[in-house]
Scaffold this motif. Structure first.
Motif, PDB file in Angstrom:
ATOM      1  N   VAL A  68       0.838  -1.201   0.000  1.00 58.73           N
ATOM      2  CA  VAL A  68       0.000   0.000   0.000  1.00 58.73           C
ATOM      3  C   VAL A  68       0.874   1.253   0.000  1.00 58.73           C
ATOM      4  CG1 VAL A  68      -1.583   1.390   1.410  1.00 58.73           C
ATOM      5  CG2 VAL A  68      -2.057  -1.026   1.017  1.00 58.73           C
ATOM      6  N   ASN A  78      -5.863   5.345  -3.831  1.00 60.15           N
ATOM      7  CA  ASN A  78      -6.098   3.935  -3.526  1.00 60.15           C
ATOM      8  C   ASN A  78      -6.598   3.211  -4.771  1.00 60.15           C
ATOM      9  OD1 ASN A  78      -6.790   1.435  -2.357  1.00 60.15           O
ATOM     10  ND2 ASN A  78      -8.849   2.179  -1.886  1.00 60.15           N
ATOM     11  N   LEU A  81      -6.140  -1.562  -2.571  1.00 59.92           N
ATOM     12  CA  LEU A  81      -6.196  -2.073  -1.201  1.00 59.92           C
ATOM     13  C   LEU A  81      -6.886  -3.437  -1.140  1.00 59.92           C
ATOM     14  CD1 LEU A  81      -5.853  -1.861   1.867  1.00 59.92           C
ATOM     15  CD2 LEU A  81      -8.027  -0.591   1.922  1.00 59.92           C
ATOM     16  N   ALA A 127      -4.344   3.828   2.939  1.00 62.33           N
ATOM     17  CA  ALA A 127      -4.991   3.776   1.625  1.00 62.33           C
ATOM     18  C   ALA A 127      -6.181   4.715   1.533  1.00 62.33           C
ATOM     19  CB  ALA A 127      -5.439   2.350   1.329  1.00 62.33           C
TER      20      ALA A 127
END
Length: 287
Positions: A68, A78, A81, A127
């Motif tokens: 991440v 993000n 994730l 994230a």
């Protein structure tokens, strides 16, 4: 039988690429951007996250957190994730000397501890996934007070990714791989096996990401629409006509800001599992 780190790393990248190259209505893909993201960000994310994800020195939680962090540094958003939460246990399990990935996965999940929980909570916070909100127990904004598997169990009724942790990834190893295998058996070319895996998840389960952002009624409405789209796509033989149908559904979902992100994450995990299983049973790889 065992796989090298490079086998696992390449299998992960291949799965990520196959998913982003498939026309997945409502999600980001090479046919159309969406949700303020583009396909190149996902290709880049796959590359930069592949090394930490496949690092044999790290635990599941360490792999997720490091991957991440590498992704955020590269694309500042993000993109993966859910993918990492699903693929990190698979990557660790595949490195064990066994030909049964799911059996090894069960042992991997059983060994998850408080350190894994801390790393995963930190990864989720880093994230900043859309629509996360707060949780009634084991909120990621707080220090975890239970091992990771227990935290996932508490979330499993409302989140499909958490559910995989407590069911030994049963939806992937049964439904996802079955949908993929059926497409291969029907000689579906190119992206279509990946598309059918995605439509399988989207049509069979209310998407967790949609639920978080829009609520269960919209998620169920999307699921029912996906059922019809899947049936029509399976009836069609012409690839261009299929693409027109899926692109229309794609535009409809994106116009409503509906992103079936969890269905996409489960698709990557299915493609990754499929590739790992193939590698473990391929004589040339294990010679």
């Amino acid at each position: 039988m065992s796989l090298t780190r490079e086998h696992i790393r390449r299998a992960y990248i291949d799965a990520c690429y196959q998913e982003i190259e498939a026309l997945k209505p409502g999600n980001v893909h090479v046919f159309a951007d969406g949700h303020r993201m583009n396909a190149q960000q996902f290709f880049d994310s796959a590359q930069v996250s592949s090394d930490p994800l496949s690092d044999p020195a790290n635990s599941v939680g360490q792999r997720i957190l490091a991957a991440v962090a590498a992704t955020r540094l590269k694309v500042q958003t993000n993109t993966n994730l859910g993918i990492l939460l699903l693929c990190a246990p698979l990557a660790r399990a595949a490195a064990n000397r066994t030909s049964d990935v799911q059996l090894s996965l069960a042992a991997t999940l059983a060994q998850l501890d408080m350190n894994d929980a801390r790393d995963v909570f930190a990864a989720i916070t880093l994230a900043q996934p859309g629509g996360l909100g707060s949780a009634p127990e084991h909120d990621v904004a707080n220090e975890p007070d239970v091992p990771l598997l227990e935290a996932m169990r508490a979330a499993s009724e409302r989140d499909m990714i958490a559910r995989q942790y407590v069911t030994n990834f049963s939806d992937i190893f049964t439904g996802g791989l079955s949908a993929h295998g059926a497409a291969i058996a029907h000689n579906e070319p190119g992206m279509w096996p990946s598309v059918f895996v995605y439509l399988y998840f989207l049509s069979n389960f209310p998407d967790s990401h949609i639920i978080r952002k829009h609520g269960m009624p919209i998620a169920e409405e999307t699921r029912l629409a996906a059922e019809k789209i899947l049936a029509r796509t399976m009836e069609m033989q012409d690839g261009r006509e299929r693409e027109k149908l899926l692109l229309a559904f794609d535009a409809q979902l994106k116009a409503q800001d509906i992103n079936p992100g969890t269905s996409a994450d489960l698709t990557v995990a299915t493609l990754f599992a499929s590739r790992l299983i193939w590698l473990l049973h391929n004589g040339e790889v294990n010679a």
